[in-house]
Design a protein around this motif. Sequence first.
Motif, PDB file in Angstrom:
ATOM      1  N   PRO A  97      44.395  42.629  42.703  1.00 30.56           N
ATOM      2  CA  PRO A  97      44.055  43.986  42.249  1.00 30.56           C
ATOM      3  C   PRO A  97      44.506  45.086  43.201  1.00 30.56           C
ATOM      4  O   PRO A  97      44.336  46.272  42.907  1.00 30.56           O
ATOM      5  N   GLY A  98      45.043  44.702  44.353  1.00 32.13           N
ATOM      6  CA  GLY A  98      45.547  45.708  45.280  1.00 32.13           C
ATOM      7  C   GLY A  98      44.509  46.310  46.182  1.00 32.13           C
ATOM      8  O   GLY A  98      44.776  47.297  46.881  1.00 32.13           O
ATOM      9  N   ARG A  99      43.318  45.747  46.196  1.00 30.09           N
ATOM     10  CA  ARG A  99      42.226  46.218  47.049  1.00 30.09           C
ATOM     11  C   ARG A  99      41.230  45.081  47.202  1.00 30.09           C
ATOM     12  O   ARG A  99      41.282  44.107  46.457  1.00 30.09           O
ATOM     13  N   PRO A 100      40.306  45.166  48.162  1.00 24.13           N
ATOM     14  CA  PRO A 100      39.301  44.104  48.312  1.00 24.13           C
ATOM     15  C   PRO A 100      38.519  43.899  47.017  1.00 24.13           C
ATOM     16  O   PRO A 100      38.357  44.825  46.213  1.00 24.13           O
ATOM     17  N   LEU A 101      38.037  42.673  46.818  1.00 23.59           N
ATOM     18  CA  LEU A 101      37.408  42.324  45.549  1.00 23.59           C
ATOM     19  C   LEU A 101      36.238  43.240  45.214  1.00 23.59           C
ATOM     20  O   LEU A 101      36.113  43.695  44.071  1.00 23.59           O
ATOM     21  N   ASP A 102      35.369  43.524  46.164  1.00 23.11           N
ATOM     22  CA  ASP A 102      34.209  44.376  45.861  1.00 23.11           C
ATOM     23  C   ASP A 102      34.652  45.761  45.415  1.00 23.11           C
ATOM     24  O   ASP A 102      34.076  46.349  44.484  1.00 23.11           O
ATOM     25  N   ALA A 103      35.674  46.303  46.068  1.00 24.17           N
ATOM     26  CA  ALA A 103      36.184  47.620  45.666  1.00 24.17           C
ATOM     27  C   ALA A 103      36.816  47.548  44.282  1.00 24.17           C
ATOM     28  O   ALA A 103      36.665  48.470  43.465  1.00 24.17           O
ATOM     29  N   TRP A 160      45.889  43.481  37.990  1.00 23.66           N
ATOM     30  CA  TRP A 160      44.883  43.310  36.948  1.00 23.66           C
ATOM     31  C   TRP A 160      45.160  44.295  35.813  1.00 23.66           C
ATOM     32  O   TRP A 160      45.677  45.397  36.033  1.00 23.66           O
ATOM     33  N   GLU A 161      44.771  43.899  34.610  1.00 26.96           N
ATOM     34  CA  GLU A 161      44.854  44.803  33.459  1.00 26.96           C
ATOM     35  C   GLU A 161      43.463  45.042  32.902  1.00 26.96           C
ATOM     36  O   GLU A 161      42.766  44.098  32.525  1.00 26.96           O
ATOM     37  N   LEU A 162      43.062  46.317  32.861  1.00 26.91           N
ATOM     38  CA  LEU A 162      41.787  46.710  32.281  1.00 26.91           C
ATOM     39  C   LEU A 162      42.041  47.067  30.825  1.00 26.91           C
ATOM     40  O   LEU A 162      42.907  47.894  30.518  1.00 26.91           O
ATOM     41  N   ARG A 163      41.265  46.432  29.917  1.00 25.88           N
ATOM     42  CA  ARG A 163      41.528  46.574  28.489  1.00 25.88           C
ATOM     43  C   ARG A 163      40.271  47.044  27.758  1.00 25.88           C
ATOM     44  O   ARG A 163      39.168  46.582  28.059  1.00 25.88           O
ATOM     45  N   ALA A 164      40.453  47.928  26.785  1.00 22.38           N
ATOM     46  CA  ALA A 164      39.308  48.410  26.003  1.00 22.38           C
ATOM     47  C   ALA A 164      39.725  48.657  24.565  1.00 22.38           C
ATOM     48  O   ALA A 164      40.854  49.076  24.290  1.00 22.38           O
ATOM     49  N   ALA A 165      38.778  48.407  23.658  1.00 25.30           N
ATOM     50  CA  ALA A 165      39.005  48.645  22.221  1.00 25.30           C
ATOM     51  C   ALA A 165      37.681  48.992  21.553  1.00 25.30           C
ATOM     52  O   ALA A 165      37.297  48.392  20.546  1.00 25.30           O
ATOM     53  N   SER A 166      36.958  49.916  22.146  1.00 25.06           N
ATOM     54  CA  SER A 166      35.672  50.382  21.591  1.00 25.06           C
ATOM     55  C   SER A 166      34.681  49.251  21.390  1.00 25.06           C
ATOM     56  O   SER A 166      33.842  49.294  20.495  1.00 25.06           O
ATOM     57  N   GLY A 167      34.788  48.190  22.199  1.00 23.00           N
ATOM     58  CA  GLY A 167      33.825  47.100  22.146  1.00 23.00           C
ATOM     59  C   GLY A 167      34.148  45.993  21.159  1.00 23.00           C
ATOM     60  O   GLY A 167      33.384  45.026  21.053  1.00 23.00           O
ATOM     61  N   PHE A 168      35.276  46.087  20.432  1.00 26.56           N
ATOM     62  CA  PHE A 168      35.627  45.066  19.448  1.00 26.56           C
ATOM     63  C   PHE A 168      36.212  43.840  20.145  1.00 26.56           C
ATOM     64  O   PHE A 168      37.358  43.859  20.584  1.00 26.56           O
ATOM     65  N   THR A 169      35.421  42.807  20.273  1.00 26.46           N
ATOM     66  CA  THR A 169      35.706  41.517  20.903  1.00 26.46           C
ATOM     67  C   THR A 169      35.833  41.633  22.424  1.00 26.46           C
ATOM     68  O   THR A 169      36.353  42.604  22.942  1.00 26.46           O
ATOM     69  N   ARG A 170      35.357  40.601  23.099  1.00 28.01           N
ATOM     70  CA  ARG A 170      35.466  40.576  24.558  1.00 28.01           C
ATOM     71  C   ARG A 170      36.912  40.478  25.010  1.00 28.01           C
ATOM     72  O   ARG A 170      37.273  41.004  26.054  1.00 28.01           O
ATOM     73  N   ARG A 171      37.735  39.776  24.247  1.00 31.07           N
ATOM     74  CA  ARG A 171      39.133  39.612  24.645  1.00 31.07           C
ATOM     75  C   ARG A 171      39.838  40.957  24.794  1.00 31.07           C
ATOM     76  O   ARG A 171      40.687  41.127  25.672  1.00 31.07           O
ATOM     77  N   ALA A 172      39.507  41.908  23.927  1.00 29.33           N
ATOM     78  CA  ALA A 172      40.156  43.215  23.983  1.00 29.33           C
ATOM     79  C   ALA A 172      39.371  44.210  24.829  1.00 29.33           C
ATOM     80  O   ALA A 172      39.781  45.367  24.961  1.00 29.33           O
ATOM     81  N   ASN A 173      38.265  43.779  25.408  1.00 26.99           N
ATOM     82  CA  ASN A 173      37.417  44.668  26.206  1.00 26.99           C
ATOM     83  C   ASN A 173      37.019  43.978  27.504  1.00 26.99           C
ATOM     84  O   ASN A 173      35.846  43.904  27.866  1.00 26.99           O
ATOM     85  N   SER A 174      38.019  43.460  28.205  1.00 26.81           N
ATOM     86  CA  SER A 174      37.768  42.746  29.447  1.00 26.81           C
ATOM     87  C   SER A 174      38.974  42.878  30.362  1.00 26.81           C
ATOM     88  O   SER A 174      40.078  43.220  29.920  1.00 26.81           O
ATOM     89  N   VAL A 175      38.746  42.577  31.625  1.00 27.53           N
ATOM     90  CA  VAL A 175      39.827  42.606  32.606  1.00 27.53           C
ATOM     91  C   VAL A 175      40.588  41.292  32.545  1.00 27.53           C
ATOM     92  O   VAL A 175      39.989  40.215  32.515  1.00 27.53           O
ATOM     93  N   LEU A 176      41.910  41.374  32.548  1.00 25.23           N
ATOM     94  CA  LEU A 176      42.744  40.190  32.665  1.00 25.23           C
ATOM     95  C   LEU A 176      43.291  40.178  34.097  1.00 25.23           C
ATOM     96  O   LEU A 176      44.228  40.919  34.423  1.00 25.23           O
ATOM     97  N   PRO A 177      42.730  39.349  34.986  1.00 20.93           N
ATOM     98  CA  PRO A 177      43.073  39.410  36.409  1.00 20.93           C
ATOM     99  C   PRO A 177      44.177  38.434  36.806  1.00 20.93           C
ATOM    100  O   PRO A 177      43.926  37.423  37.455  1.00 20.93           O
ATOM    101  N   LEU A 178      45.394  38.749  36.431  1.00 19.49           N
ATOM    102  CA  LEU A 178      46.519  37.874  36.765  1.00 19.49           C
ATOM    103  C   LEU A 178      47.191  38.377  38.040  1.00 19.49           C
ATOM    104  O   LEU A 178      48.197  39.079  38.000  1.00 19.49           O
TER     105      LEU A 178
END
Length: 336
Positions: A132-138, A111-129
């Motif tokens: 994640p290497g751990r159970p979903l809840d974790a 997964w890639e965690l992305r942030a841009a000070s809140g400018f657009t959801r696309r740049a401030n959301s997880v891209l889960p391709l």
Amino acid sequence: MDFAAGGRLEVRITAADVGKRVSVRRVVQEPGDPLKFTDTVGVLTSWDNGVLMITRRTGEAVRIEESALVAGKVVPAAPARRRGPSASYEELARVAARAWQPVESERLGDWELRAASGFTRRANSVLPLGDPGRPLDAALTAVRDWYGRRGLPAYVQTATGAEGTQEALCAELAARGWTREVSAEQRVASLAPVADLDADVDGVRLSRSVDEAWLRRYQRFQVPGPHVLKVLGAGPSVWFASVPGAAGGPCAAIGRCVVDGRWAGFMAVEVDETVRRRGLATKIMVALARRALEEGASAAWLQVEAHNGGALALYDGMGFQLHHAYHHYREPGGAV
């Protein structure tokens, strides 16, 4: 639906078919109403404790009591609905991510965690391709903590309707109280027909950077801080298009294109409402498409919200066809 011997409907799916595309029929009856049946087609995302969850192409999760089933079967994958270039979901997701880059990012497994000070959801959301290497809840706890440290709500970007997309993850998020706030379509087309459209592009200005007039037309922020400029300016080969407006005022029309190998991505196409339906959006698209062809691109993509009828009509006329739908799920109880 298939009929069993003797002409009776038959349930031909089990919990072992989780992850497959299925078609089911169930009985629906309210007190005092006549018996009714309804059909649901989608991915069987879970079958636990007598309850099935089926996620439709739109991302909607349908809860069905096992006791209400009267028929069910596994069905082939949905036929392709596009005439544009062939592409996997993962290829397009990665191309789109490179065209709209965050200010900061961090890996969580695949997964890639992305942030841009809140400018657009696309740049401030997880891209889960991937995993994640751990159970979903974790993983979701780690996601919420990461965004919380930045004063941002946590979003996960998912997709439905194409091979390799994430109907199961949509259902898991919904079951945990995550809210789907925005859904949009990613569309694809061959690039040459867009560039070949009859449009006078002499008045369209192309630039590698944005100016104040371009930014004043763009409607996706309040203050164009450095994070906004960084997101807009990042990408493999970025072009900005504009049609001048009144002297000293914002542009009459704008657009942005990112060329990335065979792909040309179009975004930020906006027109002053006082001069709409004069072909300015078409001019912007054609000018950018011609420049992208010069750089070797052959395929086009764009993203558009499903309720934007005007934009959909424009892109339909250019040959863009639905590839998949994507969605942003917001954490339960997240800060605004």
